[in-house]
Design a protein around this motif. Structure first.
Motif, mmCIF file in Angstrom:
data_model
loop_
_atom_site.group_PDB
_atom_site.id
_atom_site.type_symbol
_atom_site.label_atom_id
_atom_site.label_comp_id
_atom_site.label_asym_id
_atom_site.label_seq_id
_atom_site.Cartn_x
_atom_site.Cartn_y
_atom_site.Cartn_z
ATOM 1 N N ARG A 140 6.902 -0.819 7.390
ATOM 2 C CA ARG A 140 7.795 -1.586 8.264
ATOM 3 C C ARG A 140 7.326 -3.011 8.556
ATOM 4 N N PRO A 141 6.057 -3.248 8.917
ATOM 5 C CA PRO A 141 5.658 -4.632 9.213
ATOM 6 C C PRO A 141 5.504 -5.500 7.969
ATOM 7 N N LEU A 142 5.582 -4.893 6.810
ATOM 8 C CA LEU A 142 5.332 -5.626 5.560
ATOM 9 C C LEU A 142 6.583 -5.926 4.760
ATOM 10 N N ILE A 143 7.739 -5.383 5.195
ATOM 11 C CA ILE A 143 8.964 -5.540 4.417
ATOM 12 C C ILE A 143 10.111 -6.064 5.279
ATOM 13 N N THR A 144 11.090 -6.609 4.597
ATOM 14 C CA THR A 144 12.300 -7.101 5.250
ATOM 15 C C THR A 144 13.470 -6.890 4.296
ATOM 16 N N VAL A 145 14.676 -7.014 4.807
ATOM 17 C CA VAL A 145 15.872 -6.941 3.967
ATOM 18 C C VAL A 145 16.618 -8.267 3.975
ATOM 19 N N GLY A 146 16.123 -9.221 4.721
ATOM 20 C CA GLY A 146 16.831 -10.500 4.873
ATOM 21 C C GLY A 146 16.266 -11.648 4.153
ATOM 22 N N GLN A 191 0.835 -1.197 0.000
ATOM 23 C CA GLN A 191 0.000 0.000 0.000
ATOM 24 C C GLN A 191 0.872 1.250 0.000
ATOM 25 N N GLY A 192 0.558 2.177 -0.892
ATOM 26 C CA GLY A 192 1.297 3.427 -0.982
ATOM 27 C C GLY A 192 2.480 3.381 -1.936
ATOM 28 N N ILE A 193 2.737 2.205 -2.506
ATOM 29 C CA ILE A 193 3.844 2.071 -3.454
ATOM 30 C C ILE A 193 3.270 1.813 -4.840
ATOM 31 N N GLY A 194 3.370 2.820 -5.673
ATOM 32 C CA GLY A 194 2.917 2.692 -7.049
ATOM 33 C C GLY A 194 4.073 2.324 -7.950
ATOM 34 N N GLU A 195 3.813 2.381 -9.234
ATOM 35 C CA GLU A 195 4.827 1.993 -10.214
ATOM 36 C C GLU A 195 6.085 2.845 -10.110
ATOM 37 N N VAL A 240 15.681 6.406 -0.570
ATOM 38 C CA VAL A 240 15.022 6.401 -1.869
ATOM 39 C C VAL A 240 14.138 7.635 -1.977
ATOM 40 N N SER A 241 14.287 8.358 -3.067
ATOM 41 C CA SER A 241 13.483 9.554 -3.300
ATOM 42 C C SER A 241 11.998 9.220 -3.227
ATOM 43 N N GLY A 242 11.257 10.025 -2.464
ATOM 44 C CA GLY A 242 9.814 9.829 -2.346
ATOM 45 C C GLY A 242 9.379 8.959 -1.189
ATOM 46 N N ILE A 243 10.330 8.358 -0.480
ATOM 47 C CA ILE A 243 10.002 7.536 0.687
ATOM 48 C C ILE A 243 10.340 8.344 1.928
ATOM 49 N N GLY A 244 9.326 8.659 2.704
ATOM 50 C CA GLY A 244 9.515 9.423 3.927
ATOM 51 C C GLY A 244 9.242 8.587 5.161
ATOM 52 N N SER A 245 9.359 9.205 6.306
ATOM 53 C CA SER A 245 9.189 8.516 7.588
ATOM 54 C C SER A 245 7.820 7.863 7.723
ATOM 55 N N LYS A 246 6.782 8.566 7.305
ATOM 56 C CA LYS A 246 5.420 8.027 7.420
ATOM 57 C C LYS A 246 5.261 6.787 6.556
ATOM 58 N N THR A 247 5.738 6.861 5.330
ATOM 59 C CA THR A 247 5.659 5.703 4.437
ATOM 60 C C THR A 247 6.440 4.533 5.008
ATOM 61 N N PRO A 262 22.388 -3.850 -2.181
ATOM 62 C CA PRO A 262 21.240 -4.209 -1.342
ATOM 63 C C PRO A 262 21.107 -3.304 -0.119
ATOM 64 N N PHE A 263 19.884 -3.184 0.343
ATOM 65 C CA PHE A 263 19.614 -2.433 1.559
ATOM 66 C C PHE A 263 20.152 -3.232 2.746
ATOM 67 N N SER A 264 20.832 -2.566 3.663
ATOM 68 C CA SER A 264 21.363 -3.239 4.853
ATOM 69 C C SER A 264 20.307 -3.373 5.944
ATOM 70 N N ARG A 265 19.393 -2.414 5.976
ATOM 71 C CA ARG A 265 18.331 -2.423 6.974
ATOM 72 C C ARG A 265 17.117 -1.728 6.373
ATOM 73 N N VAL A 266 15.967 -1.983 6.944
ATOM 74 C CA VAL A 266 14.722 -1.422 6.426
ATOM 75 C C VAL A 266 14.788 0.102 6.368
ATOM 76 N N GLU A 267 15.433 0.724 7.344
ATOM 77 C CA GLU A 267 15.520 2.184 7.412
ATOM 78 C C GLU A 267 16.247 2.794 6.210
ATOM 79 N N ASP A 268 17.058 1.998 5.514
ATOM 80 C CA ASP A 268 17.756 2.492 4.326
ATOM 81 C C ASP A 268 16.785 2.871 3.220
#
Length: 106
Positions: free
Chosen positions: A100-106, A59-63, A88-95, A78-84
Motif C-alpha cells: 500500500r505505501p509503495l503503490i498508487t493508481v493515479g 518486495q514480495g512481487i516476483g516475475e 489479481v490471483s495471488g495477491i492477498g490482504s497481507k500483500t 486500469p485499476f480504479s483504486r489500490v484495493e482492486d
C-alpha cells in the motif's frame, strides 16, 4: 515527533492514511504551489502504468505476480483504486497492506 508541517505546507496534499516507513521521503508542497498530476511520488509505483520489471522491484512481487498484475490490467482495464489489486490471483490482504505505501493508481 518530526515536528509537523511548516506554516507554508499545504495539508490537503498529505495522505494521512499513508504508512510511514524508515528512511521514507515525502515532499509536501507549499500552499498554492503548482504540482503537476503526472509527477509521481518518489519511490511509489503506479500499478496502472508499471512494467513487469518495475513491479518486480516491489518486495514480495516476483516475475509471476508482476506478470499477473499486468495481464489483469490489460484484460480488465486500469485499476480504479489500490484495493482492486486484490482481484489479481495471488495477491492477498497481507500483500496488499505491505504494498500500500509503495503503490498508487493515479
Amino acid at each position: 515527533m518530526a515536528g509537523g508541517l511548516t506554516q507554508d505546507a499545504d495539508p490537503s496534499m498529505v495522505n494521512p492514511a499513508l504508512r510511514v516507513s524508515d528512511e521514507a521521503h515525502f515532499y509536501i508542497p507549499s500552499l498554492g504551489e503548482a504540482t503537476p498530476e503526472s509527477t509521481p511520488t518518489p519511490g511509489v509505483i503506479n500499478i496502472n502504468t508499471a512494467t513487469v520489471e518495475e513491479l518486480q522491484t516491489l518486495q514480495g512481487i516476483g516475475e509471476q505476480k508482476a506478470g499477473d498484475i499486468v495481464h489483469y490490467r490489460e484484460e480488465n482495464g486500469p485499476f480504479s483504486r489500490v484495493e482492486d489489486l486484490l482481484k489479481v490471483s495471488g495477491i492477498g490482504s497481507k500483500t496488499l497492506e505491505d504494498l500500500r505505501p509503495l503503490i498508487t493508481v493515479g
